[in-house]
Design a protein around this motif. Structure first.
Motif, mmCIF file in Angstrom:
data_model
loop_
_atom_site.group_PDB
_atom_site.id
_atom_site.type_symbol
_atom_site.label_atom_id
_atom_site.label_comp_id
_atom_site.label_asym_id
_atom_site.label_seq_id
_atom_site.Cartn_x
_atom_site.Cartn_y
_atom_site.Cartn_z
ATOM 1 N N LEU A 45 6.385 -7.622 -1.558
ATOM 2 C CA LEU A 45 6.818 -6.472 -2.344
ATOM 3 C C LEU A 45 6.015 -5.152 -1.561
ATOM 4 C CD1 LEU A 45 6.684 -7.536 -6.000
ATOM 5 C CD2 LEU A 45 8.716 -7.089 -4.468
ATOM 6 N N LEU A 46 4.735 -5.127 -1.295
ATOM 7 C CA LEU A 46 4.147 -4.084 -0.801
ATOM 8 C C LEU A 46 4.977 -3.870 0.516
ATOM 9 C CD1 LEU A 46 0.347 -4.784 -1.562
ATOM 10 C CD2 LEU A 46 1.539 -2.850 -2.534
ATOM 11 N N MET A 47 4.991 -4.863 1.376
ATOM 12 C CA MET A 47 5.731 -4.556 2.672
ATOM 13 C C MET A 47 6.981 -4.038 2.411
ATOM 14 S SD MET A 47 4.722 -8.124 4.537
ATOM 15 C CE MET A 47 5.625 -7.650 6.108
ATOM 16 N N LEU A 48 7.882 -4.251 1.813
ATOM 17 C CA LEU A 48 9.085 -3.789 1.514
ATOM 18 C C LEU A 48 8.927 -2.096 0.860
ATOM 19 C CD1 LEU A 48 11.012 -6.657 -0.328
ATOM 20 C CD2 LEU A 48 11.366 -5.979 1.984
ATOM 21 N N ARG A 49 7.789 -1.715 0.422
ATOM 22 C CA ARG A 49 7.364 -0.416 0.161
ATOM 23 C C ARG A 49 7.022 0.378 1.332
ATOM 24 N NH1 ARG A 49 9.112 -3.567 -3.374
ATOM 25 N NH2 ARG A 49 10.148 -2.925 -5.269
ATOM 26 N N GLY A 50 6.790 -0.361 2.226
ATOM 27 C CA GLY A 50 6.218 0.385 3.449
ATOM 28 C C GLY A 50 4.653 0.582 3.591
ATOM 29 N N VAL A 51 4.100 -0.276 2.538
ATOM 30 C CA VAL A 51 2.483 -0.335 2.521
ATOM 31 C C VAL A 51 2.036 -1.253 3.558
ATOM 32 C CG1 VAL A 51 0.411 -0.627 1.034
ATOM 33 C CG2 VAL A 51 2.636 0.189 0.048
ATOM 34 N N THR A 52 1.006 -0.887 4.328
ATOM 35 C CA THR A 52 0.403 -1.626 5.399
ATOM 36 C C THR A 52 -0.657 -2.446 4.619
ATOM 37 O OG1 THR A 52 -1.202 -0.054 6.013
ATOM 38 C CG2 THR A 52 0.991 -0.011 7.195
ATOM 39 N N ALA A 53 -1.138 -3.430 5.276
ATOM 40 C CA ALA A 53 -2.259 -4.236 4.999
ATOM 41 C C ALA A 53 -3.593 -3.434 4.810
ATOM 42 C CB ALA A 53 -2.624 -5.526 5.876
ATOM 43 N N ASP A 54 -3.633 -2.378 5.716
ATOM 44 C CA ASP A 54 -4.925 -1.576 5.598
ATOM 45 C C ASP A 54 -4.968 -0.547 4.458
ATOM 46 O OD1 ASP A 54 -5.787 -2.593 7.971
ATOM 47 O OD2 ASP A 54 -4.951 -1.171 9.182
ATOM 48 N N SER A 55 -3.666 -0.130 4.088
ATOM 49 C CA SER A 55 -3.703 0.831 2.930
ATOM 50 C C SER A 55 -3.230 0.191 1.622
ATOM 51 C CB SER A 55 -2.572 1.844 3.285
ATOM 52 O OG SER A 55 -1.432 1.211 3.373
ATOM 53 N N ALA A 56 -3.286 -1.419 1.517
ATOM 54 C CA ALA A 56 -2.875 -2.047 0.228
ATOM 55 C C ALA A 56 -3.672 -1.632 -0.739
ATOM 56 C CB ALA A 56 -2.833 -3.528 0.590
ATOM 57 N N ALA A 57 -5.178 -1.716 -0.524
ATOM 58 C CA ALA A 57 -6.183 -1.529 -1.663
ATOM 59 C C ALA A 57 -6.139 -0.173 -2.258
ATOM 60 C CB ALA A 57 -7.544 -1.988 -1.045
ATOM 61 N N SER A 58 -5.815 0.985 -1.463
ATOM 62 C CA SER A 58 -5.835 2.098 -1.867
ATOM 63 C C SER A 58 -4.287 2.438 -2.765
ATOM 64 C CB SER A 58 -5.928 3.119 -0.867
ATOM 65 O OG SER A 58 -4.899 3.111 0.080
ATOM 66 N N TYR A 59 -3.549 1.509 -2.447
ATOM 67 C CA TYR A 59 -2.303 1.842 -2.884
ATOM 68 C C TYR A 59 -2.267 1.114 -4.387
ATOM 69 C CZ TYR A 59 2.894 1.554 -3.783
ATOM 70 O OH TYR A 59 3.977 1.615 -4.415
ATOM 71 N N LEU A 60 -2.934 -0.002 -4.531
ATOM 72 C CA LEU A 60 -2.860 -0.859 -5.756
ATOM 73 C C LEU A 60 -3.926 -0.098 -6.683
ATOM 74 C CD1 LEU A 60 -3.022 -4.365 -4.200
ATOM 75 C CD2 LEU A 60 -0.914 -3.131 -5.513
ATOM 76 N N ALA A 61 -5.070 0.366 -6.097
ATOM 77 C CA ALA A 61 -5.975 1.090 -6.981
ATOM 78 C C ALA A 61 -6.462 2.416 -6.452
ATOM 79 C CB ALA A 61 -7.354 0.293 -6.872
ATOM 80 N N PRO A 62 -5.431 3.490 -6.678
ATOM 81 C CA PRO A 62 -5.620 4.840 -5.927
ATOM 82 C C PRO A 62 -6.587 5.701 -6.593
ATOM 83 C CG PRO A 62 -3.566 4.815 -7.328
ATOM 84 C CD PRO A 62 -4.100 3.337 -7.079
ATOM 85 N N ARG A 63 -7.604 6.202 -6.023
ATOM 86 C CA ARG A 63 -8.582 7.189 -6.531
ATOM 87 C C ARG A 63 -8.628 8.323 -6.198
ATOM 88 N NH1 ARG A 63 -14.134 4.206 -4.269
ATOM 89 N NH2 ARG A 63 -12.962 4.873 -2.311
ATOM 90 N N LEU A 64 -8.625 9.358 -6.982
ATOM 91 C CA LEU A 64 -8.708 10.768 -6.949
ATOM 92 C C LEU A 64 -9.290 11.334 -5.817
ATOM 93 C CD1 LEU A 64 -8.418 12.115 -10.505
ATOM 94 C CD2 LEU A 64 -6.889 12.278 -8.732
ATOM 95 N N LYS A 65 -10.611 10.705 -5.712
ATOM 96 C CA LYS A 65 -11.472 11.478 -4.698
ATOM 97 C C LYS A 65 -11.204 11.078 -3.434
ATOM 98 C CE LYS A 65 -14.993 7.477 -4.266
ATOM 99 N NZ LYS A 65 -16.352 6.994 -4.311
ATOM 100 N N ASP A 66 -10.139 10.047 -3.280
ATOM 101 C CA ASP A 66 -9.649 9.689 -1.680
ATOM 102 C C ASP A 66 -8.420 10.474 -1.747
ATOM 103 O OD1 ASP A 66 -11.685 7.766 -1.467
ATOM 104 O OD2 ASP A 66 -10.464 6.202 -2.426
ATOM 105 N N THR A 67 -7.788 10.809 -2.561
ATOM 106 C CA THR A 67 -6.461 11.603 -2.256
ATOM 107 C C THR A 67 -6.326 12.938 -3.101
ATOM 108 O OG1 THR A 67 -5.707 10.645 -4.559
ATOM 109 C CG2 THR A 67 -5.242 9.294 -2.580
ATOM 110 N N PHE A 68 -7.331 13.232 -3.496
ATOM 111 C CA PHE A 68 -7.261 14.749 -3.988
ATOM 112 C C PHE A 68 -7.173 16.055 -3.093
ATOM 113 C CE2 PHE A 68 -8.248 18.605 -6.483
ATOM 114 C CZ PHE A 68 -7.582 18.481 -7.512
ATOM 115 N N PRO A 69 -6.110 16.861 -3.066
ATOM 116 C CA PRO A 69 -5.881 17.758 -2.139
ATOM 117 C C PRO A 69 -7.102 18.763 -1.946
ATOM 118 C CG PRO A 69 -4.097 17.448 -3.479
ATOM 119 C CD PRO A 69 -5.099 16.680 -4.078
#
Length: 595
Positions: A45-69
């Motif tokens: 399901l992750l692959m079908l949504r364009g998520v890579t193995a390297d980004s899987a962890a951040s996709y499944l558990a997104p953190r504000l400190k990693d993504t905040f603009p």
């Protein structure tokens, strides 16, 4: 990807769609699973949504400190923050001018709560949809100036309000625009313009809702305040406590759930579940939700009630509710919104019935027609957009719904919704350029217009001709992508938990869709107004199913008649009276006997 229309041999479902099974490379899937250690289904399901193995962890558990603009990457962001802090320090009268939808209401409430932490109260102005239309007007700015406003902040609107901003400049009313809508290359002259979709903004966050842009603005205000060495008594506000409002605005505005938006929603739902906002708590109680903890609760239970004021009643109610800290006031406002939502549903049902009948006649008279244009006297402009969406979903055609007459003024107003691959905004803009309608525009999936009532039929004919060029794209819109095939026996709570781990689901992060082969519907019954509940039986296991708004459709009638069908839908965990069980939410059905 396999050839379309081959899943279970279904060339045409009972809603006129064809099913396509999404495919993944099995070697790549094995490598993905080895690298991440995740279950095969989750990896697929992750692959079908364009998520890579390297980004899987951040996709499944997104953190504000990693993504905040970074606020400094937005044009005028720090300038706006400084001006607002100046206004706070000088105790100037600041008014927030908000759009009448959930995104506007949450945006205004975020600013109001920030100001209140500094011991200041913001004024509020929300335009009336019927009397004023969308966004600021010269008259509204003159009114605010006369009422003593020293500074106006527009949220979720204003970027395209050229005439209003020119009037503000003429009357010496400073205006800060905080918006997210698309705009042209020519920038209006104003005190500050924060919009990640302005032509010269390179922040890369054009997918933020207005509530997200405002949330970043609050972070910028804290940053500038620290640089200046100033703070209210008790210290600078912890803006994370208001992340529930940011999440709500993001979800209800259908902003794509990627990077920062994904983190806003994932973390904001946790705060929403705590019930800290008195307005949201009161609205949830009246809606019978209990704990607000899901995208469904926020988007489909709270969202419509908050929008009801702007659609059929007082447009100020939602913004007031979300900003108040008074429990009694919150209950009173929530009750008003809930009542207006009941009124909205009744009006919607009436318009939907009439518009659907027109759509069916158009399709019957012109089987190859590529657009639906329905119109009626007295059709409320706050409801027609919802109806257009419902009809678009039912017939899988771009749809325009127009209301005119009976207190709506001399000009008819229309709202449009489109399907993938058909840019309805461009079509409406072209109609306006050619003089077929008075004004109009929008974006790929939605638009609005005004037209003289006597020109509605001519506009309908023009659209039917113009949309002929989109026949191929329209056909592609009938494709229903399926993530996998499922047997009823495999629909377990454990599987639901695996699927839920990919959430939150929403725009740009679709909930997985599965197909079930050849089941017999048992004990079908109509629940609510027109929903079909039944048990799917494949001979070895049974699965509870619900098909929303389907009782009067061909698919719903086939299920009610007990005909064997193939199903496509989503798995949901349902809890009632402490019992957890799996439910399959059907989105399409096809006759099994004919395939």
């Amino acid at each position: 990807m396999p050839d379309v229309g081959r899943l279970f041999g279904v060339e045409r479902s009972l809603t006129g769609r064809f099913w396509s099974l999404s495919a993944t490379d099995e070697d790549a899937l094995r490598k993905f699973a080895l690298q991440t250690g995740l279950p095969d289904l989750v990896c697929r399901l992750l692959m079908l949504r364009g998520v890579t193995a390297d980004s899987a962890a951040s996709y499944l558990a997104p953190r504000l400190k990693d993504t905040f603009p970074d606020p400094s990457t937005f044009q005028d962001m720090e300038k706006a923050a400084g001006l607002l802090l100046d206004a706070i320090a000088e105790n100037r009268r600041v008014v927030v001018f908000a759009d009448y939808d959930v995104d506007g209401g949450t945006s205004s409430a975020l600013l109001a709560r920030y100001f209140r932490h500094w011991g200041r109260e913001m004024g509020l102005y929300v335009p009336d949809r019927l009397l004023e239309g969308y966004g600021p007007s010269p008259e509204a700015f003159r009114h605010l100036k006369e009422q003593g406003a020293d500074l106006v902040v527009t949220v979720d609107c204003g970027a395209a309000a050229t005439a209003a901003l020119e009037e503000a400049r003429r009357i010496a009313l400073p205006v800060i625009v905080v918006d997210h809508h698309l705009m042209g290359t020519a920038l209006p002259e104003t005190t500050a313009l924060v919009n990640p979709n302005r032509a010269d903004d390179t922040s890369g966050y054009g997918h933020l809702a207005a509530a997200g842009v405002v949330f970043v603005l609050l972070a910028a205000m804290n940053k500038v305040a620290r640089e200046r060495g100033i703070a209210p008594e008790g210290g600078l506000p912890d803006i994370l406590q208001w992340l529930d409002l940011c999440a709500l605005g993001t979800l209800c505005d259908m902003s794509p759930l990627q990077d920062a938006n994904r983190a806003f929603v994932r973390q904001g739902l946790k705060i929403m579940a705590r019930g800290q906002n008195p307005g949201l708590r009161a609205l949830a109680d009246i809606a019978g939700i209990g704990t607000v903890e899901s995208v469904y609760h926020a988007t489909f239970m709270l969202g419509p009630r908050l929008n009801a004021g702007g659609r059929v009643g007082d447009p100020w109610l939602a913004a007031k509710l979300l900003a108040t800290d008074d429990r009694a006031e919150a209950i009173a406002l929530a009750e008003q919104l809930d009542g207006l939502n009941q009124e909205r549903k009744a009006v919607e049902a009436m318009i939907l019935e009439q518009a659907t009948a027109q759509a069916e006649r158009q399709i019957e008279q012109q089987p190859g027609r590529n657009v639906i244009v329905a119109s009626g006297e007295g059709w409320h402009p706050g409801i027609i957009g919802i109806v257009a969406g419902r009809i678009k979903d039912r017939f899988h055609l771009p749809t325009i719904v127009i209301g005119h007459g009976e207190g709506l003024g001399p000009v008819a107003k229309g709202s449009a919704r489109s399907v993938k691959g058909v840019n309805i905004g461009d079509a409406i803009s072209q109609a306006a350029r050619e003089g077929v309608i008075l004004t109009g525009g929008g974006h790929a999936m939605a638009g609005g217009l005004s037209v003289e009532p006597e020109r509605i039929e001519a506009f309908s004919d023009w659209m039917a001709t113009h949309m002929g060029a989109f026949a191929e794209a329209r056909a592609e819109a009938l494709r229903l992508e399926v993530d996998g095939v499922l047997a009823p026996a495999a629909a377990t709570l454990e599987l639901c938990e695996q699927i839920d781990s990919l959430g939150p689901f929403g725009q740009g992060a679709p909930q997985p869709v599965f197909a079930i082969r050849d089941v017999r519907p048992l004990s079908p019954r109509i629940v609510g107004q027109n929903h079909v509940r039944f048990i799917a039986d494949d001979g070895s296991a049974r699965l509870e199913c619900i098909y929303w708004r389907a009782a009067d459709t061909e698919a719903g009638q086939a299920i009610s008649a007990g005909r064997n069908v193939h199903l496509v839908g989503r798995l949901k965990e349902n809890e009632w009276n402490g019992r957890r069980r799996v439910q399959f939410e059907v989105v399409d059905a096809a006759d099994a006997a004919s395939n």
